[in-house]
Design a protein around this motif. Structure first.
Motif, PDB file in Angstrom:
ATOM      1  N   ALA A 152       0.855  -1.194   0.000  1.00  0.00           N
ATOM      2  CA  ALA A 152       0.000   0.000   0.000  1.00  0.00           C
ATOM      3  C   ALA A 152       0.885   1.236   0.000  1.00  0.00           C
ATOM      4  O   ALA A 152       1.944   1.251   0.624  1.00  0.00           O
ATOM      5  CB  ALA A 152      -0.908   0.002   1.228  1.00  0.00           C
ATOM      6  N   PHE A 153       0.447   2.277  -0.692  1.00  0.00           N
ATOM      7  CA  PHE A 153       1.232   3.518  -0.814  1.00  0.00           C
ATOM      8  C   PHE A 153       0.306   4.722  -0.660  1.00  0.00           C
ATOM      9  O   PHE A 153      -0.246   5.233  -1.636  1.00  0.00           O
ATOM     10  CB  PHE A 153       1.938   3.556  -2.181  1.00  0.00           C
ATOM     11  N   PRO A 154       0.097   5.176   0.580  1.00  0.00           N
ATOM     12  CA  PRO A 154      -0.796   6.317   0.818  1.00  0.00           C
ATOM     13  C   PRO A 154      -0.275   7.583   0.147  1.00  0.00           C
ATOM     14  O   PRO A 154       0.921   7.877   0.233  1.00  0.00           O
ATOM     15  CB  PRO A 154      -0.770   6.485   2.341  1.00  0.00           C
ATOM     16  N   VAL A 155      -1.171   8.300  -0.517  1.00  0.00           N
ATOM     17  CA  VAL A 155      -0.796   9.563  -1.159  1.00  0.00           C
ATOM     18  C   VAL A 155      -1.520  10.716  -0.485  1.00  0.00           C
ATOM     19  O   VAL A 155      -2.729  10.866  -0.613  1.00  0.00           O
ATOM     20  CB  VAL A 155      -1.123   9.552  -2.669  1.00  0.00           C
ATOM     21  N   ASP A 156      -0.773  11.501   0.233  1.00  0.00           N
ATOM     22  CA  ASP A 156      -1.314  12.685   0.898  1.00  0.00           C
ATOM     23  C   ASP A 156      -0.691  13.917   0.246  1.00  0.00           C
ATOM     24  O   ASP A 156      -0.037  13.825  -0.790  1.00  0.00           O
ATOM     25  CB  ASP A 156      -0.976  12.651   2.387  1.00  0.00           C
ATOM     26  N   THR A 157      -0.876  15.064   0.861  1.00  0.00           N
ATOM     27  CA  THR A 157      -0.374  16.302   0.277  1.00  0.00           C
ATOM     28  C   THR A 157       1.161  16.321   0.142  1.00  0.00           C
ATOM     29  O   THR A 157       1.698  16.859  -0.819  1.00  0.00           O
ATOM     30  CB  THR A 157      -0.891  17.520   1.065  1.00  0.00           C
ATOM     31  N   TRP A 158       1.867  15.680   1.096  1.00  0.00           N
ATOM     32  CA  TRP A 158       3.340  15.675   1.036  1.00  0.00           C
ATOM     33  C   TRP A 158       3.851  14.747  -0.057  1.00  0.00           C
ATOM     34  O   TRP A 158       4.785  15.077  -0.790  1.00  0.00           O
ATOM     35  CB  TRP A 158       3.921  15.264   2.391  1.00  0.00           C
ATOM     36  N   ILE A 159       3.236  13.579  -0.151  1.00  0.00           N
ATOM     37  CA  ILE A 159       3.646  12.622  -1.188  1.00  0.00           C
ATOM     38  C   ILE A 159       3.327  13.195  -2.565  1.00  0.00           C
ATOM     39  O   ILE A 159       4.085  13.009  -3.522  1.00  0.00           O
ATOM     40  CB  ILE A 159       2.937  11.272  -0.975  1.00  0.00           C
ATOM     41  N   GLU A 160       2.229  13.931  -2.657  1.00  0.00           N
ATOM     42  CA  GLU A 160       1.898  14.568  -3.923  1.00  0.00           C
ATOM     43  C   GLU A 160       2.993  15.558  -4.324  1.00  0.00           C
ATOM     44  O   GLU A 160       3.370  15.645  -5.487  1.00  0.00           O
ATOM     45  CB  GLU A 160       0.539  15.268  -3.798  1.00  0.00           C
ATOM     46  N   LYS A 161       3.516  16.275  -3.352  1.00  0.00           N
ATOM     47  CA  LYS A 161       4.626  17.201  -3.620  1.00  0.00           C
ATOM     48  C   LYS A 161       5.860  16.447  -4.122  1.00  0.00           C
ATOM     49  O   LYS A 161       6.473  16.866  -5.105  1.00  0.00           O
ATOM     50  CB  LYS A 161       5.014  17.947  -2.332  1.00  0.00           C
ATOM     51  N   VAL A 162       6.219  15.355  -3.451  1.00  0.00           N
ATOM     52  CA  VAL A 162       7.381  14.571  -3.882  1.00  0.00           C
ATOM     53  C   VAL A 162       7.182  14.082  -5.310  1.00  0.00           C
ATOM     54  O   VAL A 162       8.085  14.153  -6.139  1.00  0.00           O
ATOM     55  CB  VAL A 162       7.601  13.332  -2.979  1.00  0.00           C
ATOM     56  N   TYR A 163       5.980  13.591  -5.558  1.00  0.00           N
ATOM     57  CA  TYR A 163       5.659  13.053  -6.884  1.00  0.00           C
ATOM     58  C   TYR A 163       5.833  14.128  -7.958  1.00  0.00           C
ATOM     59  O   TYR A 163       6.457  13.892  -8.989  1.00  0.00           O
ATOM     60  CB  TYR A 163       4.226  12.511  -6.875  1.00  0.00           C
ATOM     61  N   LEU A 164       5.309  15.304  -7.717  1.00  0.00           N
ATOM     62  CA  LEU A 164       5.377  16.376  -8.704  1.00  0.00           C
ATOM     63  C   LEU A 164       6.788  16.935  -8.855  1.00  0.00           C
ATOM     64  O   LEU A 164       7.271  17.154  -9.960  1.00  0.00           O
ATOM     65  CB  LEU A 164       4.410  17.509  -8.324  1.00  0.00           C
ATOM     66  N   GLU A 165       7.464  17.110  -7.726  1.00  0.00           N
ATOM     67  CA  GLU A 165       8.767  17.770  -7.767  1.00  0.00           C
ATOM     68  C   GLU A 165       9.929  16.831  -8.063  1.00  0.00           C
ATOM     69  O   GLU A 165      10.912  17.233  -8.684  1.00  0.00           O
ATOM     70  CB  GLU A 165       9.024  18.485  -6.431  1.00  0.00           C
ATOM     71  N   ASN A 166       9.843  15.591  -7.574  1.00  0.00           N
ATOM     72  CA  ASN A 166      11.007  14.717  -7.664  1.00  0.00           C
ATOM     73  C   ASN A 166      10.833  13.495  -8.563  1.00  0.00           C
ATOM     74  O   ASN A 166      11.789  12.813  -8.877  1.00  0.00           O
ATOM     75  CB  ASN A 166      11.430  14.255  -6.269  1.00  0.00           C
ATOM     76  N   PHE A 167       9.606  13.198  -8.952  1.00  0.00           N
ATOM     77  CA  PHE A 167       9.381  12.074  -9.859  1.00  0.00           C
ATOM     78  C   PHE A 167       8.853  12.565 -11.203  1.00  0.00           C
ATOM     79  O   PHE A 167       8.373  11.783 -12.010  1.00  0.00           O
ATOM     80  CB  PHE A 167       8.392  11.067  -9.236  1.00  0.00           C
TER      81      PHE A 167
END
Length: 283
Positions: A225-240
């Motif tokens: 499982a990989f919860p996506v919250d506001t912080w993970i969304e930031k990582v996804y947009l900025e670093n992936f």
DNA sequence: AGCCAGGTTTGTA
DNA sequence: TACAAACATGGC
């Protein structure tokens, strides 16, 4: 009293407790007092060890709680091999993070509280919930309160939950408590495979995809499982270099890529983005 | 002061 | 299906 010693290479107490997976802990002497349902332990790092002190009867419980039998070296090494720089960096800085084996029911209630909320406030709400409805106990000479039973919560009206600061989440918590009191068996969900488990959790009023993923990961210990919250969304947009906007699709992007490592890598990334990145910028 | 936080529900097209 | 407003509160 039992004292459990564990090598500190993959067990940093501060990082493990403050990475956002649990809410009932507080600074105490050389480390923290950490509570789970009706049990409490004193946990800290000293010399080359992480040390857990608890009552004799709770030794096995906390060995499991802190996931002591799992091989974190290999998890960390797989993260370090990643082609994504941010994951390597997150893993290195959060090398001592372990995923706890938390109580399923407490985790479910706690992450309903967590929605659209910040961690310090989540901790406060859960503390007031316990102080008001939990049972008073002592560990060493420290007073603490057990996490309230569903039965105790089911007996309260909506106003009680609003009074302790739950806001619009008051009715979510009250209804879940009432449903459990009326026979809803959360523990039985453990029979379901991960995807079915998520689908079942989302049917609970106040539980959406993100909360379901957190409960799936932290309570039911499904590491796919990989919860996506506001912080993970930031990582996804900025670093992936992400382009997706739907959080469910972002979650699938990561679970397809990381498989059974998803939950561990998610914690490395979440903790790094929310806490460690700022510290490293400040120097 | 005002944006934001480990989002979900409800309503609309 | 996809998007947007509403939702309570207080941390920072």
């Amino acid at each position: 009293m039992k004292k459990i010693f564990f090598d500190n290479t993959y067990f940093n107490v501060k990082d493990t407790l403050e990475c956002g997976q649990l809410f009932r802990f507080k600074p105490y002497k050389k480390g923290y007092l950490c509570c789970s349902v009706d049990k409490c332990c004193y946990v800290y790092n000293e010399d080359d060890f992480a040390i857990i002190e608890c009552e004799d009867a709770d030794k096995a419980y906390f060995e499991n709680y802190f996931d002591l039998s799992r091989d974190y070296k290999s998890i960390f090494e797989r993260a370090e091999k990643s082609e994504f720089e941010v994951l390597k960096k997150s893993a290195n800085q959060g090398k001592g993070v372990r995923l706890l084996n938390q109580d399923k029911t407490e985790t479910l209630f706690s992450f309903i509280v967590s929605q659209n909320n910040n961690i310090p406030r989540i901790k406060g709400i859960i503390e007031r919930l316990s102080e008001n409805l939990g049972e008073e106990k002592y560990f060493f000479d420290e007073k603490y309160y057990t996490f309230p039973t569903a039965s105790k919560m089911a007996a309260q009206n909506k106003e009680f939950f609003e009074k302790i600061g739950l806001g619009y989440r008051a009715e979510y918590i009250r209804r879940l408590a009432v449903d459990i009191e009326n026979g809803l068996d959360i523990l039985a969900f453990n029979e379901l495979p991960t995807e079915k488990l998520r689908e079942r959790l989302v049917k609970i009023y106040g539980v959406g995809p993100k909360v379901a993923d957190c409960v799936t990961l932290f309570g039911f210990r499904r590491s796919d499982a990989f919860p996506v919250d506001t912080w993970i969304e930031k990582v996804y947009l900025e670093n992936f270099n992400g382009t997706l906007t739907d959080r469910k699709k972002i979650s699938k992007y990561f679970t397809d890529m990381f498989g059974e490592d998803s939950g561990y890598f998610q914690q490395y990334l979440f903790y790094y983005k929310r806490t460690l990145e700022k510290e490293s910028v400040k120097g």
